[in-house]
Every structure is written in structure tokens, then in C-alpha cells.
Design an enzyme around this catalytic site. Structure first.
Site, PDB file in Angstrom:
ATOM      1  N   GLY A   1       9.190  -7.506  -7.406  1.00 40.33           N
ATOM      2  CA  GLY A   1       9.367  -7.074  -8.803  1.00 40.33           C
ATOM      3  C   GLY A   1      10.706  -7.464  -9.400  1.00 40.33           C
ATOM      4  O   GLY A   1      11.058  -6.991 -10.480  1.00 40.33           O
ATOM      5  N   GLN A   2      11.460  -8.336  -8.710  1.00 42.98           N
ATOM      6  CA  GLN A   2      12.810  -8.662  -9.222  1.00 42.98           C
ATOM      7  C   GLN A   2      13.137 -10.150  -9.097  1.00 42.98           C
ATOM      8  O   GLN A   2      14.252 -10.497  -8.699  1.00 42.98           O
ATOM      9  CB  GLN A   2      13.866  -7.871  -8.456  1.00 42.98           C
TER      10      GLN A   2
ATOM     11  N   TYR B   1      16.328 -10.637 -11.240  1.00 44.59           N
ATOM     12  CA  TYR B   1      17.540  -9.977 -10.720  1.00 44.59           C
ATOM     13  C   TYR B   1      17.961 -10.592  -9.376  1.00 44.59           C
ATOM     14  O   TYR B   1      19.146 -10.872  -9.149  1.00 44.59           O
ATOM     15  CB  TYR B   1      17.236  -8.482 -10.568  1.00 44.59           C
TER      16      TYR B   1
HETATM   17  N1  CAA Z   1       5.771  -5.063  -1.236  1.00 43.62           N
HETATM   18  C1  CAA Z   1       4.456  -5.343  -1.332  1.00 43.62           C
HETATM   19  N2  CAA Z   1       3.672  -4.830  -2.282  1.00 43.62           N
HETATM   20  C2  CAA Z   1       4.216  -3.988  -3.141  1.00 43.62           C
HETATM   21  C3  CAA Z   1       5.589  -3.637  -3.101  1.00 43.62           C
HETATM   22  C4  CAA Z   1       6.368  -4.216  -2.084  1.00 43.62           C
HETATM   23  N3  CAA Z   1       7.670  -3.932  -1.944  1.00 43.62           N
HETATM   24  N4  CAA Z   1       5.871  -2.798  -4.099  1.00 43.62           N
HETATM   25  C5  CAA Z   1       4.710  -2.613  -4.782  1.00 43.62           C
HETATM   26  N5  CAA Z   1       3.715  -3.327  -4.167  1.00 43.62           N
HETATM   27  C6  CAA Z   1       2.320  -3.399  -4.563  1.00 43.62           C
HETATM   28  C7  CAA Z   1       1.762  -2.007  -4.809  1.00 43.62           C
HETATM   29  O1  CAA Z   1       1.367  -1.433  -3.594  1.00 43.62           O
HETATM   30  C8  CAA Z   1       0.592  -2.315  -5.740  1.00 43.62           C
HETATM   31  O2  CAA Z   1      -0.483  -2.821  -4.974  1.00 43.62           O
HETATM   32  P1  CAA Z   1      -1.972  -2.317  -5.277  1.00 43.62           P
HETATM   33  O3  CAA Z   1      -2.212  -2.622  -6.726  1.00 43.62           O
HETATM   34  O4  CAA Z   1      -2.806  -3.126  -4.327  1.00 43.62           O
HETATM   35  O5  CAA Z   1      -1.946  -0.861  -4.993  1.00 43.62           O
HETATM   36  C9  CAA Z   1       1.101  -3.483  -6.562  1.00 43.62           C
HETATM   37  O6  CAA Z   1       2.202  -4.042  -5.814  1.00 43.62           O
HETATM   38  C10 CAA Z   1       1.616  -3.077  -7.937  1.00 43.62           C
HETATM   39  O7  CAA Z   1       2.662  -2.121  -7.717  1.00 43.62           O
HETATM   40  P2  CAA Z   1       3.133  -1.170  -8.859  1.00 43.62           P
HETATM   41  O8  CAA Z   1       2.050  -0.213  -9.220  1.00 43.62           O
HETATM   42  O9  CAA Z   1       4.465  -0.603  -8.495  1.00 43.62           O
HETATM   43  O10 CAA Z   1       3.255  -2.226 -10.061  1.00 43.62           O
HETATM   44  P3  CAA Z   1       3.931  -2.052 -11.431  1.00 43.62           P
HETATM   45  O11 CAA Z   1       3.620  -3.283 -12.184  1.00 43.62           O
HETATM   46  O12 CAA Z   1       3.645  -0.744 -12.042  1.00 43.62           O
HETATM   47  O13 CAA Z   1       5.494  -2.024 -11.052  1.00 43.62           O
HETATM   48  C11 CAA Z   1       7.523  -2.783 -10.172  1.00 43.62           C
HETATM   49  C12 CAA Z   1       6.036  -3.071 -10.318  1.00 43.62           C
HETATM   50  C13 CAA Z   1       8.195  -2.739 -11.550  1.00 43.62           C
HETATM   51  C14 CAA Z   1       8.106  -3.936  -9.404  1.00 43.62           C
HETATM   52  C15 CAA Z   1       7.773  -1.445  -9.454  1.00 43.62           C
HETATM   53  O14 CAA Z   1       7.090  -1.475  -8.213  1.00 43.62           O
HETATM   54  C16 CAA Z   1       9.240  -1.225  -9.195  1.00 43.62           C
HETATM   55  O15 CAA Z   1       9.977  -0.763 -10.045  1.00 43.62           O
HETATM   56  N6  CAA Z   1       9.714  -1.525  -7.981  1.00 43.62           N
HETATM   57  C17 CAA Z   1      11.125  -1.335  -7.591  1.00 43.62           C
HETATM   58  C18 CAA Z   1      11.913  -2.573  -7.831  1.00 43.62           C
HETATM   59  C19 CAA Z   1      13.324  -2.314  -7.349  1.00 43.62           C
HETATM   60  O16 CAA Z   1      13.583  -2.016  -6.196  1.00 43.62           O
HETATM   61  N7  CAA Z   1      14.279  -2.427  -8.242  1.00 43.62           N
HETATM   62  C20 CAA Z   1      15.632  -2.175  -7.891  1.00 43.62           C
HETATM   63  C21 CAA Z   1      16.330  -1.628  -9.092  1.00 43.62           C
HETATM   64  S1  CAA Z   1      17.951  -1.033  -8.662  1.00 43.62           S
HETATM   65  C22 CAA Z   1      18.811  -2.420  -8.373  1.00 43.62           C
HETATM   66  O17 CAA Z   1      18.363  -3.510  -8.562  1.00 43.62           O
HETATM   67  C23 CAA Z   1      20.218  -2.226  -7.877  1.00 43.62           C
HETATM   68  C24 CAA Z   1      20.472  -3.015  -6.681  1.00 43.62           C
HETATM   69  O18 CAA Z   1      21.207  -3.999  -6.755  1.00 43.62           O
HETATM   70  C25 CAA Z   1      19.916  -2.596  -5.383  1.00 43.62           C
END
Ligand code: CAA
Length: 240
Positions: free
Chosen positions: A143-144, A147
Site C-alpha cells: 500500500g505504499q 512512500y
Molecule cells: N500483505 C498482503 N496482503 C495484504 C497486506 C499485506 N501487508 N495488507 C493488506 N493485504 C490484503 C488484505 O488482506 C486484503 O485482502 P482480501 O481483499 O483478500 O481480504 C487486501 O489486501 C486489501 O486490503 P485492505 O482492505 O486493507 O485494502 P484497502 O484498499 O482498504 O487499504 C491500505 C489498503 C491503504 C494499504 C491499508 O491496508 C493500509 O493502510 N495499510 C497500512 C500501510 C502502512 O503501513 N502505512 C504506513 C503509514 S506510517 C508510515 O509510513 C511511517 C513510517 O515511515 C513507518
């Protein structure tokens, strides 16, 4: 004379902790911020640290902002490129704007600020540039793509500029924070964040002050032999 440090995104989250700690260590600190006037004013009122507003993704604004600081406060000795944003989403949902905005601010901001501050550091024969990368630039993150690419770019930028600064007494290093207890991480959907925290060996989110201590270490007078390095502070989540 105290060294002068500029911290981008320095009025909130990790940046605010960095601003505070550098000031505690005796530096004159100026915080840049991009948008939240209310938080910036409260920060200045509480800490006495001056806050200057501009968008680090805007090249000319960085040149003008740093020139203003140099005329009002003095030459910039320490630059902390901390400002960053997220526009998370899987690639198939991510717009071109979401891609561009993150590249423009997170990676472009480092270039823009270095263009403004690095020449003076070289001329004076002393400088510290500390770029805030991310665990997600080292390991990638679902999802990044925007980033992770920008943060990974910061790590490459750091190593390249370190080579250019070395002979002139300017060190350039990066910190790669893991998941830190900030507004940015709080915006991750709770069930997703729970799974991430479960994978952190230390068993908790990091604190902004834990990143600030790494910055202070790299900014120190006696840190001149550390350059081109990346300090990972992530609770053991990714060992790079
Ligand atoms: N690996 C594999 N599959 C994954 C996964 C992962 N890590 N995360 C989600 N999925 C899958 C889910 O299981 C789902 O599968 P199904 O449809 O088969 O159930 C599918 O992907 C869709 O997932 P979501 O419902 O979460 O999808 P979405 O479109 O609503 O959201 C997202 C996607 C925006 C990426 C959300 O999962 C999210 O916000 N993830 C976190 C991203 C993250 O860690 N960001 C860090 C922000 S903080 C930062 O960046 C600071 C830093 O430097 C550390």
C-alpha cells in the site's frame, strides 16, 4: 556561537521531538512547517522555537525560506530533512497525484533543502545533514509504492551526497525509523496496525524521542567520522 539547526516538519510528531532535543543540546533551532498554523503557533508558544512556514516540495520556497533564516538567525549548520506525508493505497487505487505528491514532498524536499543549505556548509567547512528515511524505504510496505520509493530514494540520496560533502567537513546520514507513535501512524487502520505491531520484536511502537536521540547523535560535534550511514531505529522489526 551555538550551531544553528533547521528541522523541516519540525513542529509536530518526530520533527517536534527533534527540534526540542537539539535545542536542549545547546543548538539554536528553527522549525519549518508546511500547513498546520495552529499546531505551529502552539509549539512556538510552548518551546520558544521559531517556526517558519513553507512547502518543502516547492524548490523556490526552500531557497527563499533558508535565505530568510540565514539573514534573521544565521548560517545553517545542521539540516534535518524530516518533513513527509503519506498517501497510502494499493497501486491499482493510487492516483498519479498521490504518487507525485509523496515524491515531491518526501524526496524532492530533501533535494530542495540541501540545495539551499549545503553550499554554505561546504564553504564554512562544517555541516550536518540528517535525512529521515523509513523502514518502509528499506523493506517496502504493502500500500505504499509512493512512500517506499521516496524513502528508498532518500537512502540513496544520503549516500551520494555524503561522498560529495566528506572532504568539506559535511556529514550526511539517514535515520530509518520504524513505526513510531505519531499522527501519521495513528492514521493506519487499527486492524492493520495491530498486525504490524505484532511483528515488532520489542513489542510496541517507538517514541518520537527515540528518533530524536539518533538525530542528536549524528548532529554532534564529535560525529565527524560518521557519514553515509543509515541508523535503523525500529524495535528490531527489520534488520538491515
Ligand atoms: N500483505 C498482503 N496482503 C495484504 C497486506 C499485506 N501487508 N495488507 C493488506 N493485504 C490484503 C488484505 O488482506 C486484503 O485482502 P482480501 O481483499 O483478500 O481480504 C487486501 O489486501 C486489501 O486490503 P485492505 O482492505 O486493507 O485494502 P484497502 O484498499 O482498504 O487499504 C491500505 C489498503 C491503504 C494499504 C491499508 O491496508 C493500509 O493502510 N495499510 C497500512 C500501510 C502502512 O503501513 N502505512 C504506513 C503509514 S506510517 C508510515 O509510513 C511511517 C513510517 O515511515 C513507518
Amino acid at each position: 556561537m551555538a550551531r544553528i539547526a533547521v528541522v523541516t516538519g519540525g513542529t509536530r510528531g518526530i520533527g517536534a521531538a527533534i527540534s526540542r532535543l537539539l535545542r536542549e543540546r545547546g543548538l539554536t533551532v528553527v522549525a519549518n512547517y508546511g500547513g498546520n498554523d495552529e499546531k505551529a503557533q502552539a509549539f512556538t508558544k510552548e518551546t520558544g522555537i521559531a517556526a517558519y512556514k513553507w512547502d518543502v516540495g516547492d524548490h523556490q520556497a526552500c531557497l527563499d525560506g533558508c535565505a530568510k533564516i540565514e539573514s534573521e538567525v544565521g548560517p545553517i549548520d545542521v539540516l534535518v530533512n524530516n518533513a513527509g506525508v503519506t498517501r497510502d493505497g494499493t497501486l491499482h487505487k493510487m492516483s498519479f497525484d498521490d504518487w507525485n505528491e509523496v515524491m515531491r514532498i518526501n524526496l524532492g524536499g530533501c533535494f530542495n533543502m540541501a540545495k539551499a543549505a549545503f553550499p554554505g556548509m561546504r564553504e564554512r567547512g562544517w555541516g550536518r545533514i540528517i535525512n529521515i528515511g523509513s523502514i518502509n524505504g528499506q523493506a517496502g510496505q504493502y500500500g505504499q509504492v509512493n512512500y517506499a520509493a521516496a524513502k528508498s530514494g532518500i537512502h540513496g540520496f544520503t549516500k551520494a551526497l555524503a561522498q560529495e560533502g566528506a572532504k568539506a567537513g559535511v556529514t550526511v546520514n539517514a535515520i530509518a525509523p520504524g513505526y513510531i507513535d505519531t499522527d501519521m501512524v495513528a492514521a493506519v487502520p487499527p486492524p492493520v496496525l495491530e498486525k504490524i505491531v505484532a511483528k515488532i520484536p520489542v513489542g510496541r511502537l517507538g517514541q518520537a524521542e527515540e528518533i530524536a536521540r539518533g538525530v542528536a547523535f549524528l548532529a554532534a560535534e564529535d560525529a565527524g567520522f560518521i557519514t553515509g550511514s543509515t541508523l535503523s531505529i525500529n524495535g528490531g522489526q527489520h534488520m538491515y
